[in-house]
Every structure is written in C-alpha cells, then in structure tokens.
Design an enzyme around this catalytic site. Structure first.
Site, PDB file in Angstrom:
ATOM      1  N   SER A  48      -3.900   7.269   6.743  1.00  0.00           N
ATOM      2  CA  SER A  48      -2.980   6.755   7.762  1.00  0.00           C
ATOM      3  C   SER A  48      -3.535   6.801   9.172  1.00  0.00           C
ATOM      4  CB  SER A  48      -1.660   7.512   7.695  1.00  0.00           C
ATOM      5  OG  SER A  48      -1.874   8.899   7.785  1.00  0.00           O
ATOM      6  N   LYS A  62       7.994   2.517   5.896  1.00  0.00           N
ATOM      7  CA  LYS A  62       6.940   1.803   6.625  1.00  0.00           C
ATOM      8  C   LYS A  62       7.113   0.300   6.433  1.00  0.00           C
ATOM      9  CE  LYS A  62       4.300   5.876   7.182  1.00  0.00           C
ATOM     10  NZ  LYS A  62       3.842   7.006   6.407  1.00  0.00           N
ATOM     11  N   HIS A 105       0.946   3.745   3.031  1.00  0.00           N
ATOM     12  CA  HIS A 105       0.490   2.648   3.906  1.00  0.00           C
ATOM     13  C   HIS A 105      -0.092   1.481   3.119  1.00  0.00           C
ATOM     14  CE1 HIS A 105       1.092   4.259   7.977  1.00  0.00           C
ATOM     15  NE2 HIS A 105       0.860   5.446   7.446  1.00  0.00           N
TER      16      HIS A 105
END
Ligand SMILES: *Cc1c(COP(=O)(O)O)cnc(C)c1O
Length: 394
Positions: free
Chosen positions: A182, A241, A210
C-alpha cells in the site's frame, strides 16, 4: 511528584521535531475529485476512492433504501441475531465476483486480518510474512501467537530458504503477503509464492485490499491478475477502498471460510456491519460486475500521471499500480512539500515513519478514475512548481 503523562509530552515533542507529527485535516464535502478540506477547495490526490464509488449515486441510493427497510443499527453480532439477508447476499455476490467458493463479510479489512489468522495457526505453528506487510497483517499474526518469520520483500527465493530452515520445527506453516503493497504500489510475486507454498504444503493468504477494483479483469483482484484461481487458500479484502464503502472480506475455500464463521473473534464478538453499508457494498459489486469502464479509466489516468511525473524528474519508486509514491527521503521535506501543495490547491499527504521506514518519507499520490484530463494536468503542474521551489527537481 512527576506528571505521569510526562512520557507523552516528551514523545509528542520528539514527533514534532522529526516532522512525524500527524496533523488531521478535516473534510467537509463528498469524496470527489475536488473536495473541501480545512475550508479550502483542493484537488483530491490522496484518498483510496480509486473508482469514485464512495459518492456514486447507485451506492447512495442502495444505502438509503436499506435504511428505510432495516433501520440503522445492526443490533447484534452476526452469530447471534445480526446476520441480515443483505450480509448473505453480499457474501455470495463477492464470492462470485472474485471467483472463490465462499466469503465472509466482517467489519473492516483491519478486522479481517484479526479474524482470519488466529483460528488457523497458533503457538505450535509458523507464519512466513513479507517484510513490508501491512500493520493489520502484522497485528493479526501477533494475535495468533504463532512464530513469525519475516522474509525479504517480494522474494520467493528468500521465502523458500526460510521455509527450509524453519518449517520442520513447527506443526503447520502459513505464508502471508500483501497483494499490492500500500505504500510502494508494487505487486507481490504471487506465482512464485504459490509455487513455494505448494512444494512445502503451506497455507496461503494474500491481502488484496489495494488490488480489488484495481487489478485483474474488471478489478477482480490480484489472484485474477495472476490467473491463480483456486490456488490461494485465503484472500483478505476491503470494501473501504475501490469499492467506496466500508467492511472487510475473507474469501476463499469453503472449508476455511465456514470454519471462520465458528471461530473468528471479530465475527463472534463485535457487531455486524450496518444494513446501509452492506447495501452500498452490494451495489459496488454490481457496478463492477456489470462493466470494466471505471477500472479502464483508472488505468488510463494512472499511465498518464506516472509517465508525466517521471518526465518531470520525480523518483516515483517501483510502483506498477495507481499508488504513486513521490520519494522525498526526509520526513520534514515530505511534510513541507505536502503543505506547499495544499496551499497551491492539491491535497496529497506526506507519509513517514512508522508507516514507511525511516529516511523513506514520501508523498503518496492515489490516482483515481474520478480525475479528468484537466485535473491531472492541474496536479502535475502544481507538483512541478513545488518540486522546483523545494529543489527536488530541476
Ligand atoms: C487499508 C488496508 C487494510 C485495512 O482495511 P480497512 O477496511 O480500512 O480496515 C488492510 N490491509 C491492507 C493491505 C490495507 O491496505
């Protein structure tokens, strides 16, 4: 008598002296390309809202309808009286999207790592963990009380040599890696890790926080990116996210996921996610299942931004994803850079120790599908002028 919180005052002074004190900025607008932050309109280059789904009308509408139908509070833990039809529907939808047998929805990605590891390994076992794994993985490993052996970052050869050295002393072994790292934006070599795990019979786990909504066909994640369907035992994910909402997911083999429904402590001892959030997650999965358009735009923006930043002379590390670290070195320089950018209308936060190692402070730019060509050029132009002003580029 000495003030018993003297140690806090001293530590905070040290953080400030080192440029590591975190100043919270306050947002007063939807999480769009332009946001109101500390009262100022700024270009958003630092949220995890990769696809703009956090304020997408389809998700907002789904959340409204769920509140009308179910109310606001989850009222119980999932294992007692907190499992809604929405939770079950989401688990089926996300399992189908990711191409796994089953999935368990928990309160957050952080919670997913606390939930998934301890039931599978304990003090007789060993975990092989990438040197740069996310804090929530590290904490999840510690909670299990298994022996933790760190292997070098993204290095299957080092993993194999550590496995040869240590595995025989333990009952079971597990290997855990971030999918996309990340802070650096590089990708774990899942194929190499998988080969080592297969040879030595390790349980495999990847944290795809991610990667979902970013990698693989239409954002199906890192396992899809490597074509390793069915070969990774556990995939951790988050809806906070690219999916634009909140909540974590543990996806993978049915035998494992079902076992976690019996054993995972955040699932058993903390309330379920609300109906509104769950409905928003379901809508996000539906949006991504229906079209690759947002993911395609994310990658177009990413390619353009990265190429232009390199052309300007910035060191943007080894990232191969929309996460774009602008390497600056000292934490104070990173903080000054971020403050100057903010004054120039660009919101991009400095990141320093302990989130990244000492001496590797950076600004972390998150490219998103929300940004128009004008937005990207505005951001690049401000980076160029602040970079020249602070002597980072010439
Ligand atoms: C962000 C992140 C998490 C935490 O997810 P939340 O849903 O925000 O709790 C976990 N693991 C990794 C690798 C992350 O990047």
């Amino acid at each position: 008598m000495k003030d018993k919180f003297e140690f806090i005052i001293e530590d905070v002074a040290a953080l400030k002296a080192a440029g590591l004190f975190i100043n919270l900025r306050t947002i007063d607008s939807p999480p769009s390309a332009w946001m109101t932050v500390d009262g100022q309109r700024v270009l958003n280059l630092c949220t995890n809202n990769y696809l703009g789904l956090a304020s997408d009308e389809r998700l907002v509408q789904a959340a409204h309808e769920a509140i009308d139908r179910f109310g606001v509070g989850p009222t119980a833990v999932r294992s007692i009286a907190g499992t809604l039809s929405l939770h079950v529907a989401l688990e089926r939808a996300v399992a189908a999207f990711k191409g796994v047998e089953d999935a368990l929805y928990v309160q957050s990605g952080f919670c997913a790592n606390q939930a998934a590891i301890a039931p599978l390994v304990s003090n007789e076992d060993v975990i092989f963990s990438d040197r740069l794994n996310h804090a929530s993985i590290i904490d999840g490993c510690r909670l299990s009380r298994a022996k933790i052996i760190v292997y070098e970052h993204c290095d299957p050869a080092d993993l194999e040599s550590k496995v040869r050295e240590h595995l025989a002393s333990y009952r079971r072994g597990m290997v855990i890696t971030d999918g996309v790292f990340s802070m650096d934006g590089d990708i774990a070599p899942l194929d190499g890790i998988c080969a080592v795990a297969e040879q030595y019979g390790l349980i495999t786990m990847v944290d795809d926080a991610h990667g979902e909504g970013v990698l693989g066909h239409g954002g199906r994640g890192i396992v899809d990116h490597f074509g390793l369907h069915g070969q990774f035992d556990i995939e951790i994910g988050t809806f906070s996210k690219a999916f634009g909402a909140i909540g974590g997911v543990i996806a993978g083999k049915k035998v494992v996921v079902d076992y976690l429904r019996q054993k995972a402590r955040p699932f058993l001892f903390s309330n379920a996610v609300t109906a509104a959030d769950t409905a928003a997650c379901l809508a996000a999965v539906a949006v991504l299942s229906a079209s690759t358009e947002l993911v395609d735009r994310l990658w177009e923006n990413t390619r353009y931004f990265k190429a232009e930043m390199r052309r300007l002379g910035f060191d943007i590390g080894a990232s191969v994803t929309p996460i774009t670290p602008v390497m600056l070195g000292e934490a104070q320089l990173a903080q000054d850079f971020s403050r100057r950018l903010f004054e120039a209308g660009v919101f991009a936060m400095a990141i320093g120790f302990p989130t990244v190692p000492k001496g590797l402070a950076r600004i972390r730019v998150m490219v998103s599908a929300m940004l128009s060509q004008d937005d990207l050029d505005y951001g690049l132009d401000r980076f160029a002028s602040v970079g020249r002003e602070l002597g980072v580029i010439t």
